[in-house]
Design a protein around this motif. Structure first.
Motif, PDB file in Angstrom:
ATOM      1  N   GLY A  63      14.325   3.087  -4.124  1.00  0.00           N
ATOM      2  CA  GLY A  63      15.379   4.060  -3.855  1.00  0.00           C
ATOM      3  C   GLY A  63      14.967   5.193  -2.939  1.00  0.00           C
ATOM      4  N   VAL A  64      13.676   5.277  -2.599  1.00  0.00           N
ATOM      5  CA  VAL A  64      13.221   6.296  -1.647  1.00  0.00           C
ATOM      6  C   VAL A  64      13.627   5.863  -0.243  1.00  0.00           C
ATOM      7  N   PRO A  65      14.330   6.708   0.518  1.00  0.00           N
ATOM      8  CA  PRO A  65      14.780   6.295   1.856  1.00  0.00           C
ATOM      9  C   PRO A  65      13.606   6.054   2.797  1.00  0.00           C
ATOM     10  N   PHE A  66      13.765   5.058   3.666  1.00  0.00           N
ATOM     11  CA  PHE A  66      12.708   4.605   4.564  1.00  0.00           C
ATOM     12  C   PHE A  66      13.175   4.771   5.999  1.00  0.00           C
TER      13      PHE A  66
ATOM     14  N   SER B 236       0.827  -1.207   0.000  1.00  0.00           N
ATOM     15  CA  SER B 236       0.000   0.000   0.000  1.00  0.00           C
ATOM     16  C   SER B 236       0.860   1.256   0.000  1.00  0.00           C
ATOM     17  N   THR B 237       2.042   1.165   0.595  1.00  0.00           N
ATOM     18  CA  THR B 237       2.964   2.306   0.584  1.00  0.00           C
ATOM     19  C   THR B 237       3.421   2.607  -0.843  1.00  0.00           C
ATOM     20  N   ARG B 238       3.779   1.560  -1.579  1.00  0.00           N
ATOM     21  CA  ARG B 238       4.200   1.764  -2.969  1.00  0.00           C
ATOM     22  C   ARG B 238       3.061   2.333  -3.817  1.00  0.00           C
ATOM     23  N   GLU B 239       1.835   1.867  -3.559  1.00  0.00           N
ATOM     24  CA  GLU B 239       0.688   2.406  -4.289  1.00  0.00           C
ATOM     25  C   GLU B 239       0.492   3.888  -3.979  1.00  0.00           C
ATOM     26  N   CYS B 240       0.695   4.265  -2.731  1.00  0.00           N
ATOM     27  CA  CYS B 240       0.579   5.668  -2.345  1.00  0.00           C
ATOM     28  C   CYS B 240       1.661   6.507  -3.024  1.00  0.00           C
TER      29      CYS B 240
ATOM     30  N   VAL C 155       8.332  12.343  -4.127  1.00  0.00           N
ATOM     31  CA  VAL C 155       8.414  11.635  -2.846  1.00  0.00           C
ATOM     32  C   VAL C 155       9.872  11.618  -2.390  1.00  0.00           C
ATOM     33  N   LEU C 156      10.134  12.305  -1.273  1.00  0.00           N
ATOM     34  CA  LEU C 156      11.508  12.382  -0.762  1.00  0.00           C
ATOM     35  C   LEU C 156      11.819  11.297   0.257  1.00  0.00           C
TER      36      LEU C 156
END
Length: 206
Positions: free
Chosen positions: A158-161, A125-129, A140-141
């Protein structure tokens, strides 16, 4: 806020459960984190989400302009994290099988966004967002969450988590679930009452 304090808050609010659960990802698990039971208390939501905001490195934090999260679980997380960061909060919703911005929400081209979640399991769901935010024109930073239970397998291209707490919890595909093999039937958390389903809070020291 330390990882031990996060776990203690979830225990205190009976939000760390054990049993046999069907997760939103379709996987089965013997542990469930019912964040809604913590987030129902405004002071607990504010405490956790302020810590989520603080966990993002300051140089990156200064660049952020908007917070967004997928409905329903991340609506309150987005709101309280945005409050801590003094910026606006949005949420995405599923429509026609796709996650998108609705309700008149809009993102200016190039606006810099933090995507948040309560608990990350597979990151779906995070990737969908993230996709919905990008389709709306945002950049998206970073991604942040209260808890990462993925076992560090989540990849956001590649987006930092930045999870507040990494809590490795076992989960299985339905066909490989040992609890099903033992004759158990999974329950979907949130669909019925805690006592009716026979859930219990996870034991101290989990």
């Amino acid at each position: 806020m330390t990882p031990e304090q996060v776990i203690e808050l979830y225990r205190q609010d009976a939000a760390l459960l054990d049993g046999h659960f069907l997760l939103s990802s379709g996987r089965h698990s013997d542990t469930y984190l019912q964040s809604a039971r913590v987030l129902q208390y405004p002071e607990h939501a504010a405490l956790l989400c302020a810590a989520v905001a603080k966990a993002i490195p300051e140089p990156l934090r200064r660049q952020l302009q908007v917070v967004a999260g997928p409905a329903v679980g991340a609506i309150l997380v987005s709101y309280e994290t945005a409050r801590a960061l003094k910026m606006r909060s949005l949420f995405t919703e599923r429509e026609g099988g796709r996650m998108r911005l609705r309700r008149g929400f809009a993102i200016a081209p190039g606006e810099r966004v933090l995507v948040v979640e309560d608990v990350v399991t597979t990151g779906g769901s995070t990737r969908e967002c993230i996709t919905a935010v990008r389709e709306a024109g945002g950049e998206v930073l970073a991604v942040a969450s209260i808890i990462d239970r993925s076992g560090s397998i989540s990849d956001f291209g590649g987006v930092p988590f930045f999870p507040l707490l990494r809590l490795p919890v076992q989960s299985w595909e339905a066909a490989d679930c040992p609890l099903c093999a033992a004759g158990g039937t999974p329950v979907k958390p949130g669909s019925r009452g805690l006592q009716q389903d026979g859930w219990k809070t996870a034991a101290p020291g989990f």
